[in-house]
Design an enzyme around this catalytic site. Structure first.
Site, PDB file in Angstrom:
ATOM      1  N   LYS A   1       0.720  -1.253  -0.216  1.00 58.45           N
ATOM      2  CA  LYS A   1      -0.406   0.520   0.102  1.00 58.45           C
ATOM      3  C   LYS A   1       1.097   0.985  -0.022  1.00 58.45           C
ATOM      4  O   LYS A   1       0.674   2.591  -0.200  1.00 58.45           O
ATOM      5  CB  LYS A   1      -0.765   0.126   1.228  1.00 58.45           C
TER       6      LYS A   1
ATOM      7  N   GLN B   1      -4.786  -1.341   9.880  1.00 54.17           N
ATOM      8  CA  GLN B   1      -4.582  -3.068   9.281  1.00 54.17           C
ATOM      9  C   GLN B   1      -4.780  -4.031  10.124  1.00 54.17           C
ATOM     10  O   GLN B   1      -4.658  -3.867  11.086  1.00 54.17           O
ATOM     11  CB  GLN B   1      -3.188  -3.338   8.764  1.00 54.17           C
TER      12      GLN B   1
ATOM     13  N   ASP C   1     -11.182   2.905   4.082  1.00 60.39           N
ATOM     14  CA  ASP C   1     -10.796   1.506   3.861  1.00 60.39           C
ATOM     15  C   ASP C   1     -12.745   1.398   3.595  1.00 60.39           C
ATOM     16  O   ASP C   1     -13.089   0.113   3.152  1.00 60.39           O
ATOM     17  CB  ASP C   1     -11.171   0.870   5.302  1.00 60.39           C
TER      18      ASP C   1
END
Ligand code: NDP
Length: 281
Positions: free
Chosen positions: A52, A96, A119
């Site tokens: 990422k 995460q 997200d």
């Protein structure tokens, strides 16, 4: 011969389209910044985070990696999220997953400012998705939509079957396909005959997490098959669908690796740019 739906190609298109938007924001002194919080040292999470951050660098998005110890408390992580929420330089916040067991993950995800929730997991953004209102969308299903749209796969009026009903993939995938006027069925572990349901699909999306569970019995000849699965089998990355079955029966399919995975990252960056612009509202 089935067509391969190339996730890397579509990722590169999406990233190329983001570059001038990032440049415009940077020129205006508002360079997009993604804050990535990686708690502890889960080996798979470290790889995801590295990918990422590398994609951010390629696109000109600033990234900030924050790596608290695995023993961090929920309260301490909430305090960190609060400081990132307040920091005007931070456009997007990604925590995460998975988090260590002592941390209350849903409290943490709910604490992220919905306007920085790149997200797309915050309940407010989930509600907006359900209502068809603008908002930040979960990256994997919105990446699948980009793939279908950019390959001009017809969706309206087609029968879509999704195997998997997670909050992260299966459910939002179903809502996005429904919004695009597909007729949608969702299968899960209690579905009485998964293969029979799948055989009705013009578009079949497998998001199960079981290596090659979907085989010839599940695929209608000519169907488009999207394999979201990422399973490690003897060190090899394997999807939820048998590759030979897709090659033989599908009209088009996503390979693993190189299908849905690259799109997830592209949509994360797209969400970060939208959050920086305020264009998701
Ligand atoms: P979850 O484990 O959260 O959900 C799996 C779903 O599959 C559940 O709804 C479960 O049903 C269903 N399921 C499990 N076994 C069966 C079965 N035998 N028959 C029918 N349904 C079944 O997984 P995720 O949604 O998070 O992820 C799914 C897969 O996608 C994983 O391989 C994951 O690694 C991958 N993934 C890939 C991404 C990418 O970028 N390519 C991003 C995110 C995920 P029930 O609800 O009844 O338990």
């Amino acid at each position: 011969m089935a067509d391969i739906l190339d996730g890397k190609l579509i990722r590169d298109q999406i990233l190329a389209e983001l570059a001038p938007r990032v440049a415009a924001l940077s020129g205006a002194g508002r360079r997009p910044q993604l804050a990535v919080v990686l708690v502890g040292n889960n080996a798979a999470s470290e790889v995801y985070v590295r990918n990422k951050i590398a994609a951010c660098e390629k696109t000109g998005i600033e990234s900030r990696k924050i790596t608290p110890e695995a023993t961090l408390s929920t309260e301490a992580l909430l305090a960190l999220i609060d400081s990132l929420n307040r920091d005007p330089a931070v456009s997007g916040i990604l925590v995460q997953l998975p988090l260590p067991p002592q941390i209350d993950a849903s409290r943490v995800l709910d604490a992220i400012d919905p306007d920085k929730d790149v997200d797309g997991f915050h309940p407010l953004n989930a509600g907006k998705l359900l209502a068809g209102a603008p908002g930040l969308r979960p990256c994997t299903p919105s990446g699948v939509m980009q793939l279908l749209l950019r390959y001009r796969i017809p969706i309206e009026g087609r029968k879509a079957v999704i195997v998997g009903r997670s909050d992260i993939v299966g459910k939002p995938m179903a809502i996005l396909l429904l919004a695009a006027n597909a007729t949608v069925t969702i299968c899960h572990s209690r579905t009485s005959n998964v293969a029979e349901e799948c055989r009705r699909a013009d578009i079949l999306v497998a998001a199960i997490g079981r290596a090659e569970m979907i085989g010839e019995d599940h695929i209608k000849p000519g169907a488009v098959v999207i394999d979201v699965g990422m399973n490690r089998v003897e060190g090899r990355l394997t999807g939820d669908v048998e590759p030979a079955a897709m090659r033989r029966l599908a009209s088009a399919y996503t390979p693993v690796p190189g299908g849905v995975g690259p799109l997830t990252i592209a949509m994360l960056l797209s969400n970060t740019v939208q959050a920086a612009e305020g264009s998701h509202r």
